[in-house]
Design a protein around this motif. Sequence first.
Motif, PDB file in Angstrom:
ATOM      1  N   TRP A  22     -57.784 -15.284   0.486  1.00  0.00           N
ATOM      2  CA  TRP A  22     -57.899 -15.306  -0.974  1.00  0.00           C
ATOM      3  C   TRP A  22     -56.554 -15.253  -1.675  1.00  0.00           C
ATOM      4  N   LEU A  23     -55.585 -14.473  -1.138  1.00  0.00           N
ATOM      5  CA  LEU A  23     -54.318 -14.301  -1.834  1.00  0.00           C
ATOM      6  C   LEU A  23     -53.466 -15.564  -1.762  1.00  0.00           C
ATOM      7  N   SER A  24     -53.361 -16.166  -0.597  1.00  0.00           N
ATOM      8  CA  SER A  24     -52.557 -17.381  -0.484  1.00  0.00           C
ATOM      9  C   SER A  24     -53.159 -18.511  -1.307  1.00  0.00           C
ATOM     10  N   GLN A  25     -54.473 -18.606  -1.331  1.00  0.00           N
ATOM     11  CA  GLN A  25     -55.131 -19.657  -2.109  1.00  0.00           C
ATOM     12  C   GLN A  25     -54.904 -19.442  -3.600  1.00  0.00           C
ATOM     13  N   ALA A  26     -55.029 -18.192  -4.043  1.00  0.00           N
ATOM     14  CA  ALA A  26     -54.848 -17.898  -5.470  1.00  0.00           C
ATOM     15  C   ALA A  26     -53.425 -18.193  -5.916  1.00  0.00           C
ATOM     16  N   LEU A  27     -52.436 -17.770  -5.131  1.00  0.00           N
ATOM     17  CA  LEU A  27     -51.053 -17.971  -5.524  1.00  0.00           C
ATOM     18  C   LEU A  27     -50.642 -19.434  -5.406  1.00  0.00           C
ATOM     19  N   ALA A  28     -51.193 -20.133  -4.453  1.00  0.00           N
ATOM     20  CA  ALA A  28     -50.882 -21.560  -4.345  1.00  0.00           C
ATOM     21  C   ALA A  28     -51.333 -22.293  -5.599  1.00  0.00           C
ATOM     22  N   ASN A  29     -52.474 -21.881  -6.142  1.00  0.00           N
ATOM     23  CA  ASN A  29     -53.008 -22.542  -7.338  1.00  0.00           C
ATOM     24  C   ASN A  29     -52.354 -22.061  -8.624  1.00  0.00           C
ATOM     25  N   LEU A  30     -52.091 -20.758  -8.721  1.00  0.00           N
ATOM     26  CA  LEU A  30     -51.649 -20.171  -9.983  1.00  0.00           C
ATOM     27  C   LEU A  30     -50.140 -20.060 -10.128  1.00  0.00           C
ATOM     28  N   VAL A  31     -49.412 -19.985  -9.012  1.00  0.00           N
ATOM     29  CA  VAL A  31     -47.976 -19.710  -9.075  1.00  0.00           C
ATOM     30  C   VAL A  31     -47.138 -20.898  -8.631  1.00  0.00           C
ATOM     31  N   ALA A  32     -47.449 -21.458  -7.464  1.00  0.00           N
ATOM     32  CA  ALA A  32     -46.620 -22.537  -6.928  1.00  0.00           C
ATOM     33  C   ALA A  32     -46.535 -23.719  -7.887  1.00  0.00           C
ATOM     34  N   ALA A  33     -47.616 -23.978  -8.597  1.00  0.00           N
ATOM     35  CA  ALA A  33     -47.633 -25.114  -9.521  1.00  0.00           C
ATOM     36  C   ALA A  33     -46.708 -24.904 -10.712  1.00  0.00           C
ATOM     37  N   ARG A  34     -46.213 -23.694 -10.920  1.00  0.00           N
ATOM     38  CA  ARG A  34     -45.350 -23.403 -12.077  1.00  0.00           C
ATOM     39  C   ARG A  34     -43.869 -23.477 -11.728  1.00  0.00           C
ATOM     40  N   GLY A  35     -43.539 -24.001 -10.559  1.00  0.00           N
ATOM     41  CA  GLY A  35     -42.140 -24.215 -10.228  1.00  0.00           C
ATOM     42  C   GLY A  35     -41.515 -23.134  -9.376  1.00  0.00           C
ATOM     43  N   TYR A  36     -42.303 -22.200  -8.882  1.00  0.00           N
ATOM     44  CA  TYR A  36     -41.775 -21.162  -8.014  1.00  0.00           C
ATOM     45  C   TYR A  36     -41.542 -21.714  -6.608  1.00  0.00           C
ATOM     46  N   ARG A  37     -40.650 -21.085  -5.883  1.00  0.00           N
ATOM     47  CA  ARG A  37     -40.508 -21.320  -4.451  1.00  0.00           C
ATOM     48  C   ARG A  37     -41.254 -20.188  -3.751  1.00  0.00           C
ATOM     49  N   VAL A  38     -42.393 -20.503  -3.171  1.00  0.00           N
ATOM     50  CA  VAL A  38     -43.255 -19.480  -2.587  1.00  0.00           C
ATOM     51  C   VAL A  38     -43.172 -19.549  -1.066  1.00  0.00           C
ATOM     52  N   HIS A  39     -42.865 -18.407  -0.440  1.00  0.00           N
ATOM     53  CA  HIS A  39     -42.780 -18.309   1.013  1.00  0.00           C
ATOM     54  C   HIS A  39     -43.886 -17.380   1.496  1.00  0.00           C
ATOM     55  N   PHE A  40     -44.728 -17.868   2.378  1.00  0.00           N
ATOM     56  CA  PHE A  40     -45.820 -17.069   2.920  1.00  0.00           C
ATOM     57  C   PHE A  40     -45.464 -16.576   4.319  1.00  0.00           C
ATOM     58  N   VAL A  41     -45.707 -15.297   4.569  1.00  0.00           N
ATOM     59  CA  VAL A  41     -45.589 -14.736   5.919  1.00  0.00           C
ATOM     60  C   VAL A  41     -46.894 -14.029   6.238  1.00  0.00           C
ATOM     61  N   LEU A  42     -47.083 -13.715   7.502  1.00  0.00           N
ATOM     62  CA  LEU A  42     -48.383 -13.210   7.939  1.00  0.00           C
ATOM     63  C   LEU A  42     -48.413 -11.719   8.217  1.00  0.00           C
ATOM     64  N   SER A  43     -47.284 -11.046   8.101  1.00  0.00           N
ATOM     65  CA  SER A  43     -47.269  -9.638   8.468  1.00  0.00           C
ATOM     66  C   SER A  43     -46.196  -8.871   7.707  1.00  0.00           C
ATOM     67  N   GLY A  44     -46.314  -7.559   7.733  1.00  0.00           N
ATOM     68  CA  GLY A  44     -45.310  -6.709   7.116  1.00  0.00           C
ATOM     69  C   GLY A  44     -43.984  -6.803   7.832  1.00  0.00           C
ATOM     70  N   ARG A  45     -44.006  -6.932   9.160  1.00  0.00           N
ATOM     71  CA  ARG A  45     -42.763  -7.050   9.914  1.00  0.00           C
ATOM     72  C   ARG A  45     -41.980  -8.280   9.496  1.00  0.00           C
ATOM     73  N   GLU A  46     -42.659  -9.385   9.239  1.00  0.00           N
ATOM     74  CA  GLU A  46     -41.980 -10.595   8.791  1.00  0.00           C
ATOM     75  C   GLU A  46     -41.351 -10.390   7.415  1.00  0.00           C
ATOM     76  N   VAL A  47     -41.990  -9.611   6.556  1.00  0.00           N
ATOM     77  CA  VAL A  47     -41.387  -9.301   5.251  1.00  0.00           C
ATOM     78  C   VAL A  47     -40.062  -8.582   5.451  1.00  0.00           C
ATOM     79  N   LEU A  48     -40.054  -7.540   6.274  1.00  0.00           N
ATOM     80  CA  LEU A  48     -38.845  -6.753   6.491  1.00  0.00           C
ATOM     81  C   LEU A  48     -37.757  -7.565   7.166  1.00  0.00           C
ATOM     82  N   ASP A  49     -38.144  -8.490   8.037  1.00  0.00           N
ATOM     83  CA  ASP A  49     -37.162  -9.317   8.732  1.00  0.00           C
ATOM     84  C   ASP A  49     -36.561 -10.388   7.831  1.00  0.00           C
ATOM     85  N   GLN A  50     -37.389 -10.971   6.947  1.00  0.00           N
ATOM     86  CA  GLN A  50     -36.937 -12.121   6.168  1.00  0.00           C
ATOM     87  C   GLN A  50     -36.376 -11.767   4.790  1.00  0.00           C
ATOM     88  N   ALA A  51     -36.788 -10.649   4.221  1.00  0.00           N
ATOM     89  CA  ALA A  51     -36.374 -10.310   2.857  1.00  0.00           C
ATOM     90  C   ALA A  51     -34.861 -10.236   2.680  1.00  0.00           C
TER      91      ALA A  51
END
Length: 306
Positions: A22-51
Amino acid sequence: MGRRASFSRAPVVLVANAFGTWLSQALANLVAARGYRVHFVLSGREVLDQAPALRPDVVVLDADLPDIDSITVCRTLRQDRAAWNMPVMMITATPATKQQRLAALKAGAWDYLSVLLNPEEVTLKIDAMSRLKLEMERALEQSALDPASGLYTLPGLERRARELTSDAKRRHAPLACVALGIGLDPKGAGESAALSGAAAYAGQVLQASGRTSDCVGSLGQGEFAVLAPGTAPEGAAKMAQRLARVIEMAGPRPAGVPPLRVHAGYDAVADPHDTPVEPATLLEHAGTALHQARAGTGERIQAYRA
């Protein structure tokens, strides 16, 4: 939704959730279309590694991450001094309770909400957070001091150079600038990813080892400048050698910081009254000498040569 003013650059949003939910679908429709660069990861560890490398303007965390509790992820991000101004939003697919909101806010989140109650609210809040983050970024670029490290920024160094040059000219006193570049010792086992932590560590060492009259600031990633009032040309050479040695030999180093190798460049004027110098010239000359030292195969510490 009404038309919003354009951003100075495309905001970067880092989203952690199970892809296709639900979250990736909602943001793809509501946010990405407004010119954002959206990066999706699948876990908390990936957030800490990539941020740290991605440096997102907003982090959006699914409250139900598959590996690490989202509260722990948020708290860990906040422990990183480089992320002090990184907005974090936590979202749940169910109605948010008071206890959940309080726990998220105590961990450092900017907001905690349920996307199902009003999906448009998510977009508006991400929009507002992004605009605030970019405004803060622009203000920091013009600030004299970096609030995270306590070092002078480049505008701050330039301002102090004007002040110190004027004072040195009035007192017929010498003034020097030493530029230092941080690299990894090829004999060590470090990786290039460790440079960020190494640069932060080197900045702390410089602040602790410098004189109270010195002005220590950042020239860029892994490069520093020290404006040294009362330091003649021969003293500038000795200062460059001393500071390089202090950074390389200081210890114990924090976990994850490998052995360091330091290059340095310097320039100085004995009397700005007799030999007029533009305030920014010493900074430019020291930086040029540093780059010559880093690019060459000769001495790691070099004086400026036109």
